[in-house]
Design an enzyme around this catalytic site. Structure first.
Site, PDB file in Angstrom:
ATOM      1  N   THR A   1       0.814  -1.213   0.000  1.00 53.53           N
ATOM      2  CA  THR A   1       0.000   0.000   0.000  1.00 53.53           C
ATOM      3  C   THR A   1       0.847   1.262   0.000  1.00 53.53           C
ATOM      4  OG1 THR A   1      -1.491   1.280   1.437  1.00 53.53           O
ATOM      5  CG2 THR A   1      -0.129  -0.320   2.522  1.00 53.53           C
ATOM      6  N   ASP A   2       0.280   2.340  -0.536  1.00 55.74           N
ATOM      7  CA  ASP A   2       0.951   3.654  -0.493  1.00 55.74           C
ATOM      8  C   ASP A   2       1.091   4.175   0.941  1.00 55.74           C
ATOM      9  OD1 ASP A   2      -1.754   4.253  -0.022  1.00 55.74           O
ATOM     10  OD2 ASP A   2      -1.927   5.691  -1.674  1.00 55.74           O
ATOM     11  N   GLU A   3       0.295   3.599   1.875  1.00 51.32           N
ATOM     12  CA  GLU A   3       0.297   4.142   3.242  1.00 51.32           C
ATOM     13  C   GLU A   3       1.625   3.913   3.959  1.00 51.32           C
ATOM     14  OE1 GLU A   3      -3.281   3.600   5.479  1.00 51.32           O
ATOM     15  OE2 GLU A   3      -4.476   3.262   3.687  1.00 51.32           O
TER      16      GLU A   3
ATOM     17  N   TYR B   1      -1.594  -0.174  11.099  1.00 50.72           N
ATOM     18  CA  TYR B   1      -1.791  -0.909   9.833  1.00 50.72           C
ATOM     19  C   TYR B   1      -0.621  -0.691   8.887  1.00 50.72           C
ATOM     20  CZ  TYR B   1      -3.243  -1.476   4.957  1.00 50.72           C
ATOM     21  OH  TYR B   1      -3.267  -1.801   3.622  1.00 50.72           O
TER      22      TYR B   1
ATOM     23  N   LYS C   1       2.290  -3.213   7.483  1.00 49.19           N
ATOM     24  CA  LYS C   1       2.508  -3.464   6.048  1.00 49.19           C
ATOM     25  C   LYS C   1       3.957  -3.137   5.673  1.00 49.19           C
ATOM     26  CE  LYS C   1       0.098  -4.519   3.170  1.00 49.19           C
ATOM     27  NZ  LYS C   1      -0.247  -5.900   2.671  1.00 49.19           N
TER      28      LYS C   1
HETATM   29  P1  NAD Z   1      -9.514  -7.483   2.788  1.00 48.50           P
HETATM   30  O1  NAD Z   1      -9.458  -7.173   4.246  1.00 48.50           O
HETATM   31  O2  NAD Z   1     -10.783  -7.297   2.034  1.00 48.50           O
HETATM   32  O3  NAD Z   1      -9.069  -8.994   2.553  1.00 48.50           O
HETATM   33  C1  NAD Z   1      -8.007  -9.608   3.247  1.00 48.50           C
HETATM   34  C2  NAD Z   1      -8.132 -11.121   3.050  1.00 48.50           C
HETATM   35  O4  NAD Z   1      -7.028 -11.729   3.725  1.00 48.50           O
HETATM   36  C3  NAD Z   1      -9.408 -11.712   3.654  1.00 48.50           C
HETATM   37  O5  NAD Z   1      -9.952 -12.650   2.755  1.00 48.50           O
HETATM   38  C4  NAD Z   1      -8.922 -12.390   4.920  1.00 48.50           C
HETATM   39  O6  NAD Z   1      -9.716 -13.507   5.297  1.00 48.50           O
HETATM   40  C5  NAD Z   1      -7.525 -12.808   4.502  1.00 48.50           C
HETATM   41  N1  NAD Z   1      -6.619 -12.976   5.646  1.00 48.50           N
HETATM   42  C6  NAD Z   1      -6.436 -12.135   6.694  1.00 48.50           C
HETATM   43  N2  NAD Z   1      -5.514 -12.645   7.540  1.00 48.50           N
HETATM   44  C7  NAD Z   1      -5.102 -13.832   6.994  1.00 48.50           C
HETATM   45  C8  NAD Z   1      -4.150 -14.807   7.391  1.00 48.50           C
HETATM   46  N3  NAD Z   1      -3.454 -14.679   8.522  1.00 48.50           N
HETATM   47  N4  NAD Z   1      -3.968 -15.887   6.593  1.00 48.50           N
HETATM   48  C9  NAD Z   1      -4.687 -16.032   5.447  1.00 48.50           C
HETATM   49  N5  NAD Z   1      -5.607 -15.156   5.032  1.00 48.50           N
HETATM   50  C10 NAD Z   1      -5.808 -14.050   5.807  1.00 48.50           C
HETATM   51  O7  NAD Z   1      -8.334  -6.628   2.155  1.00 48.50           O
HETATM   52  P2  NAD Z   1      -8.212  -6.003   0.694  1.00 48.50           P
HETATM   53  O8  NAD Z   1      -8.774  -4.636   0.721  1.00 48.50           O
HETATM   54  O9  NAD Z   1      -8.684  -6.985  -0.304  1.00 48.50           O
HETATM   55  O10 NAD Z   1      -6.639  -5.845   0.599  1.00 48.50           O
HETATM   56  C11 NAD Z   1      -5.830  -6.898   0.021  1.00 48.50           C
HETATM   57  C12 NAD Z   1      -4.379  -6.476   0.075  1.00 48.50           C
HETATM   58  O11 NAD Z   1      -4.200  -5.262  -0.645  1.00 48.50           O
HETATM   59  C13 NAD Z   1      -3.875  -6.192   1.498  1.00 48.50           C
HETATM   60  O12 NAD Z   1      -2.569  -6.683   1.601  1.00 48.50           O
HETATM   61  C14 NAD Z   1      -3.886  -4.672   1.603  1.00 48.50           C
HETATM   62  O13 NAD Z   1      -2.904  -4.230   2.502  1.00 48.50           O
HETATM   63  C15 NAD Z   1      -3.571  -4.301   0.172  1.00 48.50           C
HETATM   64  N6  NAD Z   1      -4.076  -2.978  -0.252  1.00 48.50           N
HETATM   65  C16 NAD Z   1      -5.394  -2.670  -0.081  1.00 48.50           C
HETATM   66  C17 NAD Z   1      -5.866  -1.434  -0.519  1.00 48.50           C
HETATM   67  C18 NAD Z   1      -7.328  -1.036  -0.381  1.00 48.50           C
HETATM   68  O14 NAD Z   1      -7.677   0.100  -0.691  1.00 48.50           O
HETATM   69  N7  NAD Z   1      -8.214  -1.931   0.047  1.00 48.50           N
HETATM   70  C19 NAD Z   1      -4.986  -0.527  -1.121  1.00 48.50           C
HETATM   71  C20 NAD Z   1      -3.648  -0.884  -1.291  1.00 48.50           C
HETATM   72  C21 NAD Z   1      -3.223  -2.132  -0.861  1.00 48.50           C
END
Ligand code: NAD
Length: 340
Positions: A129-131, A153, A157
């Site tokens: 993430t950009d964060e 968070y 990350k």
């Molecule tokens: P989300 O919370 O919707 O999904 C996370 C998934 O990971 C869920 O299915 C959860 O069950 C699974 N999970 C959590 N802990 C786990 C573990 N210990 N073992 C196995 N599975 C596990 O998140 P998202 O929004 O889909 O984000 C996905 C990725 O993208 C993350 O790494 C997040 O940091 C990154 N990201 C998200 C955004 C955003 O805007 N949502 C932006 C940039 C990056």
């Protein structure tokens, strides 16, 4: 890479991971038309097999934790590519309680990188993430900017990113890291700002706007994010970081206005709430490195937002049970819960 790689998607039942899986098994990535997909997911509150229902039967599902080294030693071998989406992802939850964030986002990444190293996995992508960069007043970050995360968070990350980087530098693990802005689209858990606001407005409730509403986020449709990850998986340099920038920098006030307009509501439906602790003011990425290897976003924010709002209008059966669980019996609480 063969046209039929065996791809392990960890966290593939969440918002972004499930979009990636639905895209991959539906043939959206022409270089890998016949990929064999395994999803490994712990199914936390954010993981939901309903997100994968449209492609049921077209992947193998393993219910498990990326922190579980023994399980990973069974599951990871035999895959050509591992893409890690698994994370605790909600900033507000990390402020309330950070332990699970460090466990999954740092220790889990270490366990996964070790399993990939042991298995000799030819290609690994760590989704980030950009964060991790903190907050920027003007201009944009490039991939060489030092990490300065502000929330538990983003700190967790950043820890995961540094572990992935260390496995690349120390062991030569072919892992690339992607960093992306704020995502929106279908199947996003309704605690994040766009689905929270859209579903509250659809239910006739108010929406909670943090602080002065001047915080700026760079929005990207989840489909563009997944296409960017795919470009990195196919053509990215192992050991490198790639930014996937958004297409619309908006203050939360501007975003709220667009959602109110989309749902025919006025500012009387907006409730000002105390700002998030340590709320980053602005994120902004430069994505020149990714564009140089063939990426460009396809979804404009106005089109993507209109399509997303329509999806929440049309898919109450997906989000209503999640909001009931999120809010408990007190329905009014739905207007006060956190956001992205
Ligand atoms: P989300 O919370 O919707 O999904 C996370 C998934 O990971 C869920 O299915 C959860 O069950 C699974 N999970 C959590 N802990 C786990 C573990 N210990 N073992 C196995 N599975 C596990 O998140 P998202 O929004 O889909 O984000 C996905 C990725 O993208 C993350 O790494 C997040 O940091 C990154 N990201 C998200 C955004 C955003 O805007 N949502 C932006 C940039 C990056």
């Amino acid at each position: 890479m063969t046209a039929a790689p065996r791809v392990l998607v960890t966290g593939g039942a969440g918002f972004i991971g499930s979009h990636y899986v639905r895209s991959l098994v539906s043939g959206a990535f022409p270089a890998w038309p016949d990929a064999a997909v395994t999803v490994l997911d712990k199914l936390t509150y954010a993981g939901n097999l309903a997100n994968l229902a449209p492609v049921e039967g077209r992947f193998t599902f393993v219910h498990g934790d990326i922190c579980d080294g023994e399980l990973l030693a069974e599951v990871v071998p035999g895959h050509d590519v591992v893409i890690n989406f698994a994370a605790e992802s909600h900033v507000d939850r990390s402020i309330a309680s950070a332990g699970e964030f460090v466990r999954t986002n740092v220790q889990g990444v270490q366990a996964l990188m070790q399993a990939c190293l042991d298995a000799g996995t030819p290609r690994v992508v760590q989704v980030s993430t950009d964060e991790v960069y903190g907050s920027i007043e003007t201009g944009s970050w490039d991939e060489e900017t030092p990490l300065a995360p502000n929330s538990p968070y983003s700190a967790a990350k950043a820890g995961g990113d540094l572990i992935a980087r260390a496995y690349a530098r120390t062991h030569g693990l072919p892992v690339s890291i992607t960093r992306c802005g704020n995502n929106y689209g279908p199947y996003q858990y309704p605690e994040k700002v766009i689905p929270l606001f859209a579903t509250n407005l659809l239910d006739g409730l108010t929406v909670p706007l943090y602080g002065d509403g001047g915080n700026v986020r760079d929005w990207i449709h989840v489909d563009d994010h997944c296409r960017g990850i795919q470009v990195v998986a196919e053509r990215g340099e192992p050991g490198e970081v790639y930014h996937i920038a958004g297409t619309a920098e908006l203050t939360n006030l501007e975003l709220t206005q667009r959602l109110l307009d989309a749902l025919g509501a006025g500012w009387d439906r907006v409730e000002r709430v105390v700002d998030r602790k340590g709320h980053d003011r602005r994120y902004s990425l430069s994505d020149a490195r990714l564009r140089a290897i063939g990426y460009a976003p396809l979804t404009s924010f106005p089109d993507g937002l209109a399509e997303t709002v329509r999806w929440y209008e049309d898919n109450r059966e997906w989000w209503e049970p999640l909001k009931k669980r999120l809010n408990g019996p007190d329905e009014d609480a739905s207007s006060r819960r956190g956001q992205a």
